[in-house]
Scaffold this active site. Structure first.
Site, mmCIF file in Angstrom:
data_model
loop_
_atom_site.group_PDB
_atom_site.id
_atom_site.type_symbol
_atom_site.label_atom_id
_atom_site.label_comp_id
_atom_site.label_asym_id
_atom_site.label_seq_id
_atom_site.Cartn_x
_atom_site.Cartn_y
_atom_site.Cartn_z
ATOM 1 N N GLU A 106 0.865 -1.195 0.000
ATOM 2 C CA GLU A 106 0.000 0.000 0.000
ATOM 3 C C GLU A 106 0.893 1.233 0.000
ATOM 4 O O GLU A 106 1.779 1.352 0.851
ATOM 5 C CB GLU A 106 -0.915 -0.014 1.215
ATOM 6 C CG GLU A 106 -1.655 1.272 1.478
ATOM 7 C CD GLU A 106 -2.587 1.679 0.336
ATOM 8 O OE1 GLU A 106 -2.411 2.799 -0.187
ATOM 9 O OE2 GLU A 106 -3.486 0.883 -0.020
ATOM 10 N N ASP A 156 -6.231 -4.452 -5.725
ATOM 11 C CA ASP A 156 -7.361 -3.739 -5.140
ATOM 12 C C ASP A 156 -7.072 -2.259 -5.259
ATOM 13 O O ASP A 156 -6.818 -1.560 -4.269
ATOM 14 C CB ASP A 156 -7.544 -4.170 -3.671
ATOM 15 C CG ASP A 156 -8.774 -3.554 -3.036
ATOM 16 O OD1 ASP A 156 -9.529 -2.855 -3.742
ATOM 17 O OD2 ASP A 156 -8.979 -3.765 -1.825
#
Length: 271
Positions: A106, A156
């Site tokens: 991330e 994602d």
């Protein structure tokens, strides 16, 4: 009571949520991050004015991204998740006892920290010892990492704008394939096939240059645009309609949406 928060799509369509209060608002090095408490959708994560996920319907998105891939891959011991700072995707990955390591990449630590504090019902697996969370650039990772390859890769990402745009480039997908086992499975969110038709079609064309099997599938996510969303399943050797039934049986009772019948149905596409 409260105020209305609008997300506008290409200056022609608008989704608006009534907000009780803003719980968090911050500007990271990459984007504006907010968590709002809404009347209809509960707490909602917003990034650069775009609704990312909500307490009300997040399971519809996260279960569809994760389980079609993890029930069809030959092995699922090593899983890579790129994005997913709200924690819902790794939560679903780590339901599978066969998973030994889940590496999550991330880029924006603020998204994770805000989610940990305000979206605790979504990110419930942050303390799982199998999770390896790294705050680095996903495209650099897949291009240069010397880590072992992964059995499953899940992307994602946000919409193809801002810092999320690179997660739709062919170079990024080439890097992902580099990090995927030869018989591995990759799945990603691939936008609305109606409201974002060009982006959806571009993703399909790009992936079909790289993988022998590329299969989009559809499901509802009320928070997103038209309410119809797409994900795409990719592999060089696998078959999306032949899941491992033991894996399905082990998780399905804990889920709210995904089940064996739905697995077969989502790959049936409109004309």
């Amino acid at each position: 009571m409260g105020f209305w928060y609008d997300e506008t799509f290409d200056d022609h369509t608008r989704l608006s949520l009534r907000v009780n209060e803003t719980l968090f608002s911050g500007q990271s090095d990459f984007q504006k991050v907010e968590v709002i408490d809404t009347v209809g959708f509960g707490r909602v994560l917003v990034v650069d004015g775009v609704f990312m996920t909500s307490e009300y319907d997040e399971f519809l998105y996260h279960e569809m991204l994760v389980h079609p891939a993890l029930t069809t891959a030959p092995r699922i011991e090593r899983v890579l998740v790129i994005g997913g700072g709200d924690g819902g995707t790794v939560r679903e990955v780590l339901r599978h006892a066969e998973v030994r390591e889940c590496v999550m990449i991330e880029i924006d630590e603020m998204v994770v920290e805000a989610s940990k504090q305000y979206l605790q019902s979504i990110g419930t697996a942050w303390d799982d010892p199998r999770l390896d969370l790294r705050f680095i650039d996903g495209i650099d990772y897949v291009k240069t990492s010397r880590d072992d390859k992964f059995d499953v890769i899940l992307i994602d990402g946000t919409d193809p704008i801002g810092p999320g745009a690179v997660l739709f480039d062919e170079d990024f997908f080439v890097g992902c394939k580099r990090m995927l086992e030869d018989d591995g499975v990759m799945a990603l969110q691939s936008e609305s096939p109606l409201l974002m038709m060009d982006a959806f079609a571009d993703v399909q064309r790009t992936l079909r240059k790289l993988f022998a099997e590329v299969h989009p599938y559809l499901g509802p996510v009320p928070l997103y645009g038209t309410g119809t969303w797409s994900w795409t399943w990719c592999s060089d050797t696998g078959e999306p309609l032949r899941p491992n039934h033991e894996r399905q049986d082990a998780i399905v009772e804990a889920l709210k949406s995904y089940n064996p019948d739905l697995h077969q149905a989502i790959f049936a596409l409109p004309t």
